[in-house]
Design a protein around this motif. Sequence first.
Motif, short mmCIF file in Angstrom:
data_model
loop_
_atom_site.label_atom_id
_atom_site.label_comp_id
_atom_site.label_asym_id
_atom_site.label_seq_id
_atom_site.Cartn_x
_atom_site.Cartn_y
_atom_site.Cartn_z
N GLY A 37 0.74 -1.31 -0.07
CA GLY A 37 -0.08 0.12 0.02
C GLY A 37 0.85 1.30 -0.02
N ASN A 38 1.94 1.02 0.83
CA ASN A 38 2.90 2.50 0.81
C ASN A 38 3.49 2.54 -0.36
OD1 ASN A 38 1.84 2.85 3.39
ND2 ASN A 38 3.82 2.26 4.52
N LEU A 39 3.89 1.31 -0.96
CA LEU A 39 4.61 1.42 -2.19
C LEU A 39 3.93 2.04 -3.46
CD1 LEU A 39 7.68 0.67 -3.41
CD2 LEU A 39 6.53 -1.58 -3.89
N CYS A 40 2.60 1.72 -3.40
CA CYS A 40 1.52 2.14 -4.31
C CYS A 40 1.62 3.59 -4.33
CB CYS A 40 0.26 1.46 -4.31
SG CYS A 40 0.40 -0.18 -4.83
N ARG A 41 1.33 4.02 -3.05
CA ARG A 41 1.23 5.58 -2.48
C ARG A 41 2.29 6.47 -3.10
NH1 ARG A 41 -2.28 2.99 1.26
NH2 ARG A 41 -0.60 2.91 2.68
N LEU A 68 1.23 -6.60 -11.93
CA LEU A 68 2.01 -5.46 -11.74
C LEU A 68 2.46 -5.46 -10.48
CD1 LEU A 68 3.01 -2.60 -12.62
CD2 LEU A 68 0.73 -1.81 -12.00
N ILE A 69 1.52 -5.65 -9.53
CA ILE A 69 1.97 -5.75 -8.00
C ILE A 69 2.99 -6.57 -7.69
CG2 ILE A 69 0.29 -6.99 -6.88
CD1 ILE A 69 0.55 -3.68 -5.47
N THR A 70 2.71 -7.93 -8.34
CA THR A 70 3.75 -9.03 -8.21
C THR A 70 5.09 -8.52 -8.65
OG1 THR A 70 2.00 -10.59 -8.28
CG2 THR A 70 4.23 -11.54 -8.48
N SER A 71 5.30 -7.97 -9.57
CA SER A 71 6.58 -7.67 -10.10
C SER A 71 7.34 -6.69 -9.44
CB SER A 71 6.60 -7.37 -11.77
OG SER A 71 5.65 -6.14 -11.94
N MET A 72 6.40 -5.68 -8.66
CA MET A 72 6.85 -4.71 -7.98
C MET A 72 7.40 -5.22 -6.74
SD MET A 72 3.76 -1.81 -8.29
CE MET A 72 4.30 -0.75 -7.10
N VAL A 73 6.84 -6.31 -6.16
CA VAL A 73 7.20 -6.82 -4.61
C VAL A 73 8.47 -7.71 -5.20
CG1 VAL A 73 6.42 -8.67 -2.98
CG2 VAL A 73 4.95 -7.01 -3.84
N LEU A 74 8.37 -8.39 -6.24
CA LEU A 74 9.68 -9.52 -6.38
C LEU A 74 10.90 -8.37 -6.75
CD1 LEU A 74 7.87 -12.43 -8.37
CD2 LEU A 74 8.32 -12.00 -5.69
N GLU A 75 10.74 -7.30 -7.32
CA GLU A 75 11.95 -6.40 -7.51
C GLU A 75 12.47 -5.92 -6.24
OE1 GLU A 75 10.94 -3.12 -10.14
OE2 GLU A 75 12.78 -1.99 -9.19
N TRP A 76 11.47 -5.67 -5.29
CA TRP A 76 11.98 -5.16 -3.89
C TRP A 76 12.75 -6.27 -3.37
CZ3 TRP A 76 11.16 -6.89 0.90
CH2 TRP A 76 11.47 -6.03 2.00
N PHE A 77 12.26 -7.67 -3.31
CA PHE A 77 12.52 -8.72 -2.50
C PHE A 77 14.07 -9.02 -3.16
CE2 PHE A 77 10.03 -11.96 -0.18
CZ PHE A 77 11.04 -12.18 0.48
N THR A 78 14.12 -8.82 -4.52
CA THR A 78 15.53 -9.46 -4.94
C THR A 78 16.58 -8.28 -4.77
OG1 THR A 78 14.40 -10.02 -7.18
CG2 THR A 78 16.78 -9.67 -7.38
N GLN A 79 15.98 -6.91 -4.47
CA GLN A 79 17.01 -6.16 -3.98
C GLN A 79 17.37 -6.25 -2.63
OE1 GLN A 79 15.05 -2.38 -4.91
NE2 GLN A 79 15.67 -2.31 -7.16
N ASN A 80 16.54 -6.96 -1.77
CA ASN A 80 16.74 -7.19 -0.38
C ASN A 80 16.64 -8.56 -0.01
OD1 ASN A 80 15.91 -4.33 1.30
ND2 ASN A 80 14.87 -4.56 -0.73
N ILE A 81 17.25 -9.23 -0.95
CA ILE A 81 17.55 -10.73 -0.49
C ILE A 81 18.44 -11.19 0.65
CG2 ILE A 81 19.16 -11.33 -2.19
CD1 ILE A 81 16.09 -13.12 -2.02
N ALA A 82 19.44 -10.07 0.89
CA ALA A 82 20.35 -10.23 1.88
C ALA A 82 19.66 -10.10 3.30
CB ALA A 82 21.56 -9.13 1.67
N GLN A 83 18.51 -9.55 3.42
CA GLN A 83 17.89 -9.45 4.58
C GLN A 83 17.55 -10.71 5.34
OE1 GLN A 83 17.81 -6.37 5.97
NE2 GLN A 83 18.17 -5.11 4.13
#
Length: 226
Positions: A37-41, A68-83
């Motif tokens: 929700g925050n990402l969309c806003r 659209l939402i799934t690709s936004m999330v997976l992109e974020w996840f790929t960038q944060n995979i080290a967490q």
Amino acid sequence: MSEATSVLLFFGLPGSGKGTLSALCTQHLSYEQLSTGNLCREHIAKRSEIGKQIDFAIQSGKLVDDSLITSMVLEWFTQNIAQKRVILDGFPRTAIQAQGLDEFVKKAQNLKPLLVQLTIAEDVVVDRLGARRTCSNRSCQAVYSLAEGSGLMPLVAGQCDTCSSALITRRDDETAAIKERLKLYRAHEQALLDFYAGAGYPKLQLEANRPIEQVFEDLKQHLVKI
Ligand code: ADP
């Protein structure tokens, strides 16, 4: 093998406390949170191409397109995979989104999802959403409540405790949009739960009609045991 990443999937009615619980987990348990929700806003505020596409859906309480939402999330996840500790707040919301995430989880191998389901009655969340105020600063988006006894009142009326920006009522917290969001949640709830059961994800159910500190305490107790 490297330590597995804990992925908490917060699931529950709008207003069930997912965002507030996420904030406690990031402050006290070093979780990294993604709120779709925050990402969309944020996209809408920046007037990005994605923002322009999703503006109407968000304001009227409808869901954003699954792919659209799934690709936004997976992109974020790929960038944060080290967490090592991650919260997905507000995703997946449909079985199709859950399927997209599941493929990613299977490929990544060392992700350990836990479904955290917040249960609460619909009339309670309607009151909560009506009393909800959100920080107008899109890079803050802190959440407050004007409801008596919520423990989430701002220190100064109408002003964010963190960044002093004005507090607003989100367009989708207006009555017609609330009704639409509740309807959509119900429409997808069972298929999503069936998907998780089939995928064998462990599940923790938390009663959400309690002070948020108590809900957080129960979550913490569970997390130390696993
Ligand atoms: P809440 O959980 O209180 O309904 P959010 O801030 O999580 O609010 O989401 C606000 C809006 O953002 C949703 O009503 C929807 O339009 C959009 N959105 C957020 N997450 C998703 C998702 N996973 N799929 C589709 N739309 C989403």
